[in-house]
Write a protein that holds these residues in place. Structure first.
Motif, PDB file in Angstrom:
ATOM      1  N   GLN A 584     -10.859  16.838 -11.284  1.00  0.00           N
ATOM      2  CA  GLN A 584     -11.377  15.508 -10.960  1.00  0.00           C
ATOM      3  C   GLN A 584     -10.636  14.949  -9.758  1.00  0.00           C
ATOM      4  O   GLN A 584      -9.591  15.465  -9.345  1.00  0.00           O
ATOM      5  N   ARG A 641     -18.074   6.223  -8.713  1.00  0.00           N
ATOM      6  CA  ARG A 641     -18.587   7.356  -9.461  1.00  0.00           C
ATOM      7  C   ARG A 641     -19.132   8.396  -8.510  1.00  0.00           C
ATOM      8  O   ARG A 641     -19.059   8.259  -7.299  1.00  0.00           O
ATOM      9  N   HIS A 658     -14.998   8.762 -16.585  1.00  0.00           N
ATOM     10  CA  HIS A 658     -15.263  10.105 -17.097  1.00  0.00           C
ATOM     11  C   HIS A 658     -14.582  10.264 -18.451  1.00  0.00           C
ATOM     12  O   HIS A 658     -13.425   9.890 -18.640  1.00  0.00           O
ATOM     13  N   HIS A 659     -15.300  10.849 -19.408  1.00  0.00           N
ATOM     14  CA  HIS A 659     -14.764  10.924 -20.769  1.00  0.00           C
ATOM     15  C   HIS A 659     -13.556  11.844 -20.880  1.00  0.00           C
ATOM     16  O   HIS A 659     -12.827  11.803 -21.869  1.00  0.00           O
ATOM     17  N   ARG A 809     -20.006   9.835 -18.705  1.00  0.00           N
ATOM     18  CA  ARG A 809     -19.023   8.828 -18.299  1.00  0.00           C
ATOM     19  C   ARG A 809     -19.066   7.660 -19.280  1.00  0.00           C
ATOM     20  O   ARG A 809     -19.800   6.692 -19.078  1.00  0.00           O
TER      21      ARG A 809
END
Length: 841
Positions: A584, A641, A658-659, A809
């Motif tokens: 990420q 995002r 983001h999870h 997300r």
């Protein structure tokens, strides 16, 4: 891992300069008084180190006063009351205000550039931790000029710290100031764990991490599990002093030994919490000046991990004289001697590295060698006091004072000064004076041993610790006089080191890049730019500065990850925990006053509680909650995002919402710390239950189970609703989250309201019996968590109704669900703790 492309050959000549200027502008912090809003790791780390060093100097001055008082027999320089305050504050400041925070500050400052990162993942959290540390330390320190300093020893044993023997505010200053500062330690440990696991440079797998990072990772986990027992003990003792809850009052079913167990569950791991970061510094300094990679890298890592585990099984090492059964003493004695094995592996690794290398005996290495000599002597005496019969002879004598000063100064202060001289060119861009450095080392080394070596003999012939004077004719005069002279010689060495720092900052020779020819990444560019790295490098070895000679040139040309700020954004890499694969792109916040405001609100609570202004304390608590709500309020996700081209051929998602963002890892670590805090409370319940089930002469009323069953069912129902909402969100349906969150909030609110209205089911009032006090505290702990779950779910509901959640997300929803599951589990465990023991008789 994802490979980056070969260096581009078509880069316009002005592009690297433009990108560099944009990066500097994006990462630059305000100047002047507005610099207090800075959240960069360099600012926060320096503040920790400077503040910790100031506290060290104040504590050192108090230590000199102690030595002057003991220089001759029957000295009347200090009254017994003043001596008690000074020696308590000396120990408290050294252990709580200096040793742990300053080493955490070194980690905050060094880890990002050492790991190939631009900053820590939660800069505002680091800044908040610093302000809590500063304000908590000032709260504690303010007691000295007021004549209200704590006077029960730095371990604050009840009943000496009870209102009967210490009725003033002295002990309250200790309890509230230390608890305030412990917030800083916990927040720093969460930050450092996530940084090490999730923000290393691509290619820096866990077996390529610098040893300093390994030591800090282990230390941070030890803080997560080791500090909560002290926090819980401080809360219980303050509740006893403020509201009469008799946790430690033997007349009402309490037990003073409960405090000792809670304190030393923290206290003995803390010795290694102090030592391990210092050992990490040693493992950086020794290979650099030996000009040889560290010998036994994996053995040192395993030894550090083993030391971390073993340290939690040694707390009774400090309680051999308290009447604990002999079989238990044998176990803890064996564990205390066993810890010498991983300690010895560290020392042998450093010696082997020097043996195989070609050492340069500059000042940092001299301090490192002084560490080895001093710490080994402290280790020998540590094995001696681990033997129960010997410990019973020297318990509470100056032999113990000598032992722990050899361990702590040899294992922390000397390595810290080695690190200060080693990283001074990195921090100041100038080389320290070698002549001043050598003078400071030899003066400190000689002064230390003159001070503390005679204390072994004084303890063996019977001189007790914590006494303000002694009678003549006991053969104690010469040893104390030598120790006092040595203390002033040691202070002179510290003064010379300070002069060296100031001289280097003003007049030292410019250092240039990597002046020591070190192997780790922090030396890539000196002075370090505001963003640490022009581009994020790719790492292929443990010593990239030795093994990747073209690395510096590639980074300066922007060949790597994230060479562009993309419009003034603070961007850094997020990588996988084990093999550091790019996952990420993290976007970090810029300067903000919010951490300072939040810390001040928390400070209002603690100061008001100290002054017994409980209405004002409640207001401070509400202000703290409001500050954190503002801090965490969901903002518009637009522009934060999507995907980012992190390097040629590598497109990565942004972490916002983001999870699987670092916030998810941070939550897991936070819940682990909270579970340790709850576990300490459960330990207190079982300890008191096993010792004092009917101390009052009549059996305690059994709490009624049915009201608790209804509350538990409501909490579990809310947990089930949120689990369903998250499953539907992962399938792409946002409506269940929008509806499930308010429903769960309503269920928790109903459980709280019913629990408060039916709280009489717990039996006796909390002031009547220690067990009743623990039951009420358990209920309060669960209620606070239920309230927090409602607030967290509320923030997630705001994000859901604003349309921030998507299938991939929904981090706020995931955090709310996990926290809710955890809270429901607390209520279930609490039900078992409260209602099952009475059934067992």
């Amino acid at each position: 891992m994802t490979d980056i492309a070969s260096p581009r050959t078509d880069i316009p000549q002005d592009e690297p300069a433009r990108q560099r200027d944009e990066l500097d502008a994006a990462w630059r912090s305000p100047a002047g008084w507005r610099a207090i809003s800075a959240v960069n790791q360099t600012y926060v780390g320096r503040r920790f180190v400077i503040t910790g060093f100031i506290y060290f100097l104040i504590a050192g001055i108090l230590g000199l006063v102690i030595r002057v008082q003991l220089a001759v027999p029957e000295n009347d320089l200090l009254t017994p009351e003043a001596y008690n305050q000074i020696f308590t504050m000396h120990g408290t400041m050294m252990m709580f205000l200096f040793a742990v925070p300053i080493l955490e500050g070194v980690a905050v400052y060094l880890l990002p550039p050492m790991l190939g990162a631009r900053d820590l993942p939660f800069p505002r959290l680091s800044a908040f931790g610093y302000w809590c540390y500063l304000l908590g330390g000032l709260l504690l320190l303010s007691s000295l000029p007021l004549g209200l300093a704590p006077d029960s020893g730095w371990f604050i044993y009840p009943p000496l710290s009870s209102t009967l023997f210490s009725p003033g505010m002295n002990v309250d200053f200790w309890l509230l100031g230390i608890t305030f500062m412990e917030i800083s330690a916990i927040t720093a440990s969460i930050e450092l764990i996530v940084a090490i696991l999730k923000t290393r440079a691509p290619g820096m797998s866990i077996d390529r991490m610098p040893l300093f990072a390994w030591y800090i990772l282990i230390t941070a986990f030890m803080i997560v599990f080791g500090f909560p027992p002290l926090i819980m003990g401080s809360i219980l003792l303050e509740l006893e002093r403020a509201f009469g809850l008799p946790f430690f009052d033997a007349a009402k079913g309490g037990h003073p030994l409960l405090w000792q167990h809670l304190f030393w569950l923290f206290g003995h791991p803390e010795v290694y919490i102090i030592f391990l970061p210092a050992a990490g510094i040693m493992s950086m300094v020794v290979p650099t000046f030996a000009r040889h990679p560290i010998v036994g890298y994996r053995w040192l890592v395993l030894a550090a991990v083993g030391m971390g585990f073993l340290s939690f099984g040694l707390w009774v090492h400090h309680m051999f004289a308290t009447g604990i059964p002999q079989l238990s003493l044998a176990f803890f004695s064996a564990a205390s001697t066993l810890v010498a094995i991983p300690s010895g592996i560290q020392v042998f690794g450093w010696i082997a590295t020097l043996w195989h290398g070609r050492p340069r005996f500059d000042t940092p290495l001299l301090f490192a060698i002084g560490t080895i000599v001093t710490f080994v002597i402290g280790g020998f005496t540590g094995v001696m006091v681990a033997i129960v019969p010997f410990d019973l002879q020297v318990h509470d004598t100056h032999f113990v004072v000598a032992h722990f000063h050899y361990v702590l100064i040899g294992g922390a202060v000397f390595p810290l000064f080695a690190g200060i001289h080693y990283w001074m060119p990195l921090a100041l861009g100038r080389m320290p004076s070698e002549r001043l450095g050598r003078c400071s080392f030899w003066t400190m080394f000689a002064g230390f041993h003159l001070t503390f070596f005679p204390l072994h003999w004084l303890g063996l012939i019977g001189m007790s610790r914590r006494v303000y004077t002694y009678l003549p004719g006991l053969n104690l005069e010469l040893g104390n006089l030598i120790a006092t002279g040595g203390a002033f010689l040691f202070a002179l060495g510290v003064l010379l080191a300070m002069v060296n720092i100031l001289w280097t900052a003003r007049s030292g020779t410019p250092s240039g890049d990597n002046p020591w020819n070190a192997g780790t990444l922090e030396w890539l560019k000196v002075p370090t730019p505001a963003c640490n790295f022009r581009s994020i490098p790719v790492i292929s070895s443990r010593d990239p500065m030795w093994d990747q000679p073209k690395l510096s040139k590639a980074v300066e040309l922007g060949v790597g990850f994230l060479p562009d700020s993309l419009g003034g954004r603070r961007l850094m890499m997020g990588t996988s925990a084990t093999d550091a694969r790019p996952e990420q792109v993290l976007e970090l916040p810029g300067p903000t006053y919010m951490p300072l405001v939040a810390a001040l609100c928390v400070g209002v609570f603690f100061v008001s509680f100290l002054l017994k202004l409980y209405a004002m304390a409640a207001l401070g608590g509400l202000l703290s909650v409001a500050a954190f709500l503002v801090w965490m309020w969901p903002t518009s996700p637009e522009g934060r995002r999507g995907d980012i081209v992190a390097s040629p051929g590598t497109v990565l998602p942004t972490a916002h919402g983001h999870h699987a963002a670092p916030g998810s890892t941070a939550l897991n670590v936070t819940l682990a710390a909270d579970a340790a805090l709850y576990g300490s409370l459960a330990f207190s319940l079982f300890f008191l239950w096993s010792y004092t089930p009917d101390r009052m002469g009549t059996p305690l009323p059994s709490p009624s189970a049915w009201p608790a069953v209804l509350d538990l069912c409501l909490m579990l129902a809310g947990s089930a609703v949120l689990a369903w909402a998250e499953r539907r969100m992962r399938a792409g349906a946002a409506v269940p989250a929008m509806l499930g969150l308010p429903v769960a909030m309503g269920l928790a609110t109903a459980a709280l309201a019913h629990g408060l209205l039916s709280s009489g089911h717990l039996g006796l009032p909390a002031q009547e019996h220690a067990l009743a006090a623990v039951l009420w505290t358990l209920f309060g702990y669960q209620a606070i968590h239920a309230g927090a779950a409602v607030l967290i779910a509320g923030l997630a509901a705001v994000a859901a109704w604003r349309g921030h959640f998507t299938r991939g997300r929904h981090l706020a929803l995931r955090i709310a669900v996990r926290f809710w599951h955890y809270t429901a589990a607390l209520w279930a465990v609490g039900f078992v703790l409260v209602h099952i023991p009475p059934l067992l008789g």
